[in-house]
Design an enzyme around this catalytic site. Structure first.
Site, PDB file in Angstrom:
ATOM      1  N   ARG A   1       0.813  -1.223   0.000  1.00  0.00           N
ATOM      2  CA  ARG A   1       0.000   0.000   0.000  1.00  0.00           C
ATOM      3  C   ARG A   1       0.845   1.271   0.000  1.00  0.00           C
ATOM      4  NH1 ARG A   1      -2.988  -2.963  -1.995  1.00  0.00           N
ATOM      5  NH2 ARG A   1      -4.662  -4.059  -0.979  1.00  0.00           N
TER       6      ARG A   1
ATOM      7  N   GLY B   1       1.675   2.886  -2.815  1.00  0.00           N
ATOM      8  CA  GLY B   1       1.355   3.690  -3.988  1.00  0.00           C
ATOM      9  C   GLY B   1       2.140   3.284  -5.220  1.00  0.00           C
ATOM     10  N   LYS B   2       2.869   2.192  -5.152  1.00  0.00           N
ATOM     11  CA  LYS B   2       3.720   1.774  -6.276  1.00  0.00           C
ATOM     12  C   LYS B   2       2.909   1.407  -7.518  1.00  0.00           C
ATOM     13  CE  LYS B   2       4.244  -2.848  -4.341  1.00  0.00           C
ATOM     14  NZ  LYS B   2       3.350  -2.570  -3.216  1.00  0.00           N
ATOM     15  N   SER B   3       1.822   0.690  -7.357  1.00  0.00           N
ATOM     16  CA  SER B   3       1.009   0.320  -8.521  1.00  0.00           C
ATOM     17  C   SER B   3       0.350   1.545  -9.130  1.00  0.00           C
ATOM     18  CB  SER B   3      -0.051  -0.714  -8.134  1.00  0.00           C
ATOM     19  OG  SER B   3       0.555  -1.943  -7.810  1.00  0.00           O
TER      20      SER B   3
ATOM     21  N   ALA C   1      -0.629  -9.305 -15.347  1.00  0.00           N
ATOM     22  CA  ALA C   1      -0.935  -9.631 -13.952  1.00  0.00           C
ATOM     23  C   ALA C   1      -0.328 -10.992 -13.617  1.00  0.00           C
ATOM     24  CB  ALA C   1      -2.446  -9.670 -13.747  1.00  0.00           C
TER      25      ALA C   1
ATOM     26  N   HIS D   1      -7.535  -3.514  -8.150  1.00  0.00           N
ATOM     27  CA  HIS D   1      -6.616  -3.141  -9.233  1.00  0.00           C
ATOM     28  C   HIS D   1      -7.360  -3.057 -10.568  1.00  0.00           C
ATOM     29  CE1 HIS D   1      -2.396  -3.210  -7.685  1.00  0.00           C
ATOM     30  NE2 HIS D   1      -3.034  -3.696  -6.635  1.00  0.00           N
TER      31      HIS D   1
ATOM     32  N   ALA E   1     -10.533  -2.426 -11.145  1.00  0.00           N
ATOM     33  CA  ALA E   1     -11.438  -1.276 -11.191  1.00  0.00           C
ATOM     34  C   ALA E   1     -10.689   0.026 -11.451  1.00  0.00           C
ATOM     35  CB  ALA E   1     -12.217  -1.180  -9.879  1.00  0.00           C
ATOM     36  N   ARG E   2      -9.441   0.103 -11.037  1.00  0.00           N
ATOM     37  CA  ARG E   2      -8.654   1.324 -11.185  1.00  0.00           C
ATOM     38  C   ARG E   2      -8.064   1.487 -12.591  1.00  0.00           C
ATOM     39  NH1 ARG E   2      -4.562   1.143  -6.820  1.00  0.00           N
ATOM     40  NH2 ARG E   2      -3.284   0.141  -8.372  1.00  0.00           N
TER      41      ARG E   2
ATOM     42  N   ASP F   1       2.757  -6.362 -12.992  1.00  0.00           N
ATOM     43  CA  ASP F   1       2.437  -6.175 -11.583  1.00  0.00           C
ATOM     44  C   ASP F   1       1.979  -7.521 -11.024  1.00  0.00           C
ATOM     45  OD1 ASP F   1       1.895  -5.011  -9.151  1.00  0.00           O
ATOM     46  OD2 ASP F   1       0.389  -3.612  -9.894  1.00  0.00           O
TER      47      ASP F   1
END
Length: 173
Positions: free
Chosen positions: A10, A12-14, A32, A48, A50-51, A82
């Site tokens: 968590r 913020g890397k992705s 993925a 992931h 949804a973003r 990722d």
């Protein structure tokens, strides 16, 4: 250009990797590596998914990453992988040291010849306490060695903490 985006859970890397992929202006394919084997991982995958922009392509590959990169890389394409530590976990769970070594070497060997923009996301695991248990220590060691080897080959390496990027190598963001 090869980029490695590291950070803790968590961090913020992705999100940063997704922004960098979008900023290339190229079509993006998201690779993925996770396997949604339980409810919690299903939720992470859904978050992931949804973003991500709907026009992005998706390839799901949990083991043969080098093969997918060779097949998919193009000078007119951005690939976003990722995550490398999930990929490595999949290989560790095969309990086949030869397969882990072979896939790792295949990945590292193919990088110099890949065209286009490729962004790797991975969890930085080497900044904490050495974990208990042989498998978890091996995971930390293997991810550390992979990150070192990959960082040598990448033009940009960024550590993300609290959503903020710290450029370790290459042009600052």
């Amino acid at each position: 250009m090869l980029q490695l985006i590291l950070g803790g859970a968590r961090s913020g890397k992705s999100r940063l990797a997704e922004k960098l992929a979008t900023d290339t202006g190229l079509p993006v394919t998201y690779i993925a590596t996770s396997q949604a084997l339980d409810g919690e991982m299903n939720e992470r995958v859904a978050h992931h998914r949804a973003r991500r922009p709907t026009e992005w392509g998706l390839i799901e590959e949990s083991v043969e990453l080098a093969r997918i990169l060779r097949q998919s890389a193009s000078s007119q394409q951005c690939l976003l992988v990722d995550c490398l530590t999930l990929w490595m976990t999949n290989l560790l769970m095969l309990d086949n040291v030869a397969r882990l070594s072979a896939e790792r070497e295949a990945l590292l060997d193919c990088l110099a010849d890949l065209p286009g923009e490729i962004i790797f996301v991975s969890n930085e695991t080497g900044m904490g306490v050495v974990p208990l248990g042989e498998l978890t220590r091996r995971y930390v060691d293997e991810s550390g060695w992979l990150h070192q080897a990959l960082a040598e080959r990448c033009q940009r390496v960024v550590l993300t903490v609290a959503g903020l990027p710290l450029t370790l190598k290459g042009t600052a963001l």
